[in-house]
Design a protein around this motif. Structure first.
Motif, PDB file in Angstrom:
ATOM      1  N   TYR A   1      28.565  20.678 -50.860  1.00 35.43           N
ATOM      2  CA  TYR A   1      27.388  21.553 -50.866  1.00 35.43           C
ATOM      3  C   TYR A   1      27.777  23.037 -50.804  1.00 35.43           C
ATOM      4  N   PHE A   2      28.837  23.374 -50.086  1.00 37.79           N
ATOM      5  CA  PHE A   2      29.210  24.781 -49.971  1.00 37.79           C
ATOM      6  C   PHE A   2      29.748  25.329 -51.291  1.00 37.79           C
ATOM      7  N   GLU A   3      30.262  24.454 -52.124  1.00 41.22           N
ATOM      8  CA  GLU A   3      30.715  24.888 -53.456  1.00 41.22           C
ATOM      9  C   GLU A   3      29.544  24.953 -54.432  1.00 41.22           C
ATOM     10  N   VAL A   4      28.648  23.973 -54.338  1.00 42.03           N
ATOM     11  CA  VAL A   4      27.508  23.903 -55.256  1.00 42.03           C
ATOM     12  C   VAL A   4      26.533  25.049 -55.023  1.00 42.03           C
ATOM     13  N   THR A   5      26.333  25.449 -53.785  1.00 41.88           N
ATOM     14  CA  THR A   5      25.338  26.479 -53.453  1.00 41.88           C
ATOM     15  C   THR A   5      25.945  27.874 -53.357  1.00 41.88           C
ATOM     16  N   ASN A   6      27.066  28.079 -53.970  1.00 35.96           N
ATOM     17  CA  ASN A   6      27.690  29.412 -53.972  1.00 35.96           C
ATOM     18  C   ASN A   6      26.684  30.454 -54.479  1.00 35.96           C
ATOM     19  N   GLY A   7      26.415  31.467 -53.660  1.00 31.50           N
ATOM     20  CA  GLY A   7      25.429  32.481 -54.013  1.00 31.50           C
ATOM     21  C   GLY A   7      24.035  32.163 -53.509  1.00 31.50           C
ATOM     22  N   GLY A   8      23.877  31.033 -52.843  1.00 31.64           N
ATOM     23  CA  GLY A   8      22.573  30.632 -52.340  1.00 31.64           C
ATOM     24  C   GLY A   8      22.551  30.491 -50.825  1.00 31.64           C
ATOM     25  N   THR A   9      21.697  29.559 -50.345  1.00 26.90           N
ATOM     26  CA  THR A   9      21.490  29.367 -48.904  1.00 26.90           C
ATOM     27  C   THR A   9      21.587  27.884 -48.561  1.00 26.90           C
ATOM     28  N   ILE A  10      22.291  27.599 -47.470  1.00 24.82           N
ATOM     29  CA  ILE A  10      22.357  26.229 -46.944  1.00 24.82           C
ATOM     30  C   ILE A  10      21.629  26.195 -45.613  1.00 24.82           C
ATOM     31  N   PHE A  11      20.710  25.245 -45.490  1.00 18.27           N
ATOM     32  CA  PHE A  11      19.995  25.046 -44.229  1.00 18.27           C
ATOM     33  C   PHE A  11      20.564  23.806 -43.558  1.00 18.27           C
ATOM     34  N   LEU A  12      21.254  23.994 -42.428  1.00 19.03           N
ATOM     35  CA  LEU A  12      21.864  22.899 -41.684  1.00 19.03           C
ATOM     36  C   LEU A  12      20.949  22.512 -40.526  1.00 19.03           C
ATOM     37  N   ASP A  13      20.132  21.510 -40.764  1.00 17.28           N
ATOM     38  CA  ASP A  13      19.222  21.048 -39.720  1.00 17.28           C
ATOM     39  C   ASP A  13      19.972  20.117 -38.765  1.00 17.28           C
ATOM     40  N   GLU A  14      19.518  20.064 -37.501  1.00 18.43           N
ATOM     41  CA  GLU A  14      20.165  19.251 -36.463  1.00 18.43           C
ATOM     42  C   GLU A  14      21.658  19.575 -36.363  1.00 18.43           C
ATOM     43  N   ILE A  15      21.973  20.858 -36.306  1.00 21.14           N
ATOM     44  CA  ILE A  15      23.366  21.300 -36.245  1.00 21.14           C
ATOM     45  C   ILE A  15      24.065  20.769 -34.993  1.00 21.14           C
ATOM     46  N   GLY A  16      23.299  20.503 -33.952  1.00 21.99           N
ATOM     47  CA  GLY A  16      23.883  19.983 -32.719  1.00 21.99           C
ATOM     48  C   GLY A  16      24.482  18.597 -32.871  1.00 21.99           C
ATOM     49  N   GLU A  17      24.139  17.873 -33.963  1.00 25.11           N
ATOM     50  CA  GLU A  17      24.670  16.532 -34.209  1.00 25.11           C
ATOM     51  C   GLU A  17      25.943  16.565 -35.032  1.00 25.11           C
ATOM     52  N   MET A  18      26.398  17.732 -35.432  1.00 30.41           N
ATOM     53  CA  MET A  18      27.591  17.839 -36.273  1.00 30.41           C
ATOM     54  C   MET A  18      28.844  17.506 -35.469  1.00 30.41           C
ATOM     55  N   PRO A  19      29.747  16.682 -36.000  1.00 29.09           N
ATOM     56  CA  PRO A  19      30.988  16.342 -35.290  1.00 29.09           C
ATOM     57  C   PRO A  19      31.833  17.595 -35.018  1.00 29.09           C
ATOM     58  N   VAL A  20      32.601  17.565 -33.930  1.00 33.44           N
ATOM     59  CA  VAL A  20      33.404  18.730 -33.522  1.00 33.44           C
ATOM     60  C   VAL A  20      34.417  19.102 -34.596  1.00 33.44           C
TER      61      VAL A  20
END
Length: 426
Positions: free
Chosen positions: A103-122
């Protein structure tokens, strides 16, 4: 500060309903930070509408013509989230039959919304921190560093500071994300916005189902505004859709509305169960009422024994009755506390109830005369009939007020309501 006309324009554009000061403040902060490239952390309870604010930030920014992707970090398995976000090379793991862009490559120049960021692995948090600080990432299975220009808007419904203290969230990532914090208020803190949202959803579902829009009377509106809505806007929307589809009468009263609201949160008092939640104590309530029925049965039989014993003493009845039925009178002189307010022994909600005692150990079951009653009395004693009779007595005693009748019976009002329907008590 935004002008009222600008604020109204944003609400209309993004379908935001309400005039709460807390809501207006959150919209103003989102609009002010949108033209920048600053990282934003949106906090608020689940269902409060956090994703709408991420869209405001994207659409009012210079990146509005770029891609916008919303990702729920809690919905992606831990083993594949790195691949989803940063991509992978062919053969980097089992099943990677070809290279894939993240996603970080596909949305280059755009915006990523990371919902439930607290569930992301360390481990993934460390990769994300590198993207935020240097705009760099490495695909899974690759050693090549790639650049990306992506704005990150994150959201969470958990307390990240507590997560940092427990070691579940990186402290450096928390401070990097919360450059600009935005708090979305829960529905219960938005006052009359609840009524505005109700009317909006009612109109939408009336068009969807091609029926007349439902309307609340004053009493129902008061109930609606008092309800806390733990599920926030999502819960309110589901509530309106249910009533729009199921209710034949389009004018909703407070009694009708209460049928659709969870009874645990409808402002009615609940009996304290020593920390046990009502949702997990349905069996406990059933056991309570069963004990009361058994106690009343024993009390009635004990009184009957005393009456017969008195008739024998007065010579009105032949003493052969006593000799022929020794078991019936053997416990007559034993002390009993059934005339007092007896509480059943504490048991867990999952523990079974044994109505039959161990024949070899009378101490295993303290209500030994129940066995005598069920086997030696000629009269048929139905537990359901006694239970129904007990409920009717409690209702009459309390002038048909279920709350106080339930208190007398020692059960929850929800259980009492279900029993009334089961026994068809008018």
């Amino acid at each position: 500060m935004l002008k009222n006309s600008e604020l109204l324009s944003i609400k209309q554009r993004f379908g935001i309903i309400g005039n709460s000061p807390k809501l207006n403040h959150a919209i103003e902060v989102a609009a002010q930070v949108a033209p920048t490239d600053m990282t934003v952390l949106i906090t608020g309870e689940s269902g409060s509408g956090k994703e709408s604010f991420s869209k405001i930030i994207h659409q009012l920014s210079a990146r509005k013509h770029g891609k916008f992707i919303a990702i729920n970090c809690g919905a992606i398995p831990e083993g594949t989230i790195d691949s989803e976000l940063f991509g992978h090379e062919k053969g980097s793991f089992t099943g990677a039959y070809e290279a894939r862009k993240g996603y970080f490559e596909v949305t280059n120049g755009g915006t990523i919304f990371l919902d439930e960021i607290g569930e992301m692995p360390v481990q993934t948090q460390a990769r994300l921190l590198r993207v935020l600080e240097n705009g760099e990432f490495i695909k899974v299975g690759s050693s090549k560093v790639q650049k990306t220009d992506v704005r990150v808007v994150a959201a969470t419904n958990v307390n990240l500071i507590q997560a940092v203290e427990k070691g579940k969230f990186r402290e450096d990532l928390y401070y990097r994300l919360s450059t600009v914090p935005i708090f979305v208020p829960p529905l219960r803190d938005r006052g009359n916005d609840v009524d505005l949202l109700f009317r909006k959803f009612a109109t939408d579902f009336a068009e969807k189902y091609r029926v007349e829009s439902i309307k609340l009377d004053d009493a129902a509106k008061s109930v609606l505004l008092r309800f806390r809505f733990p599920g926030n806007i999502r819960q309110l929307k589901n509530l309106v859709e249910q009533m729009s589809a199921l209710e034949m009468e389009r004018h909703i009263t407070d009694e009708t509305l209460l049928k659709y609201l969870p009874s645990a949160n409808n402002s009615l008092p609940a009996i304290y169960r020593g920390g046990q939640s009502e949702s997990s104590s349905e069996n406990f309530n059933e056991r309570d009422i069963l004990y009361k029925v058994l106690f009343d049965m024993k009390k009635d039989v004990t009184d009957l024994k005393k009456l017969v014993h008195g008739l024998i003493d007065n010579g009105s009845l032949d003493q052969s009755v006593m000799k022929e039925n020794p078991n019936l009178f053997k416990s007559l002189d034993a002390p009993t506390s059934l005339h007092e307010d007896i509480q059943p022994p504490a048991r867990s909600s999952s523990e079974p109830i044994y109505l039959q005692p161990d024949e070899n150990n009378e101490d295993d079951y303290p209500y030994e005369s129940v066995h005598d009653i069920t086997h030696e009395e000629d009269e048929s004693l139905s537990i359901e009939e006694k239970e129904k009779e007990l409920i009717i007595k409690a209702l009459r005693k309390n002038n048909n007020k279920r709350k106080y009748a339930a208190q007398d019976l020692g059960i929850s009002e929800r259980t009492l309501y279900r029993k009334i329907k089961q026994y068809e008590i008018e």
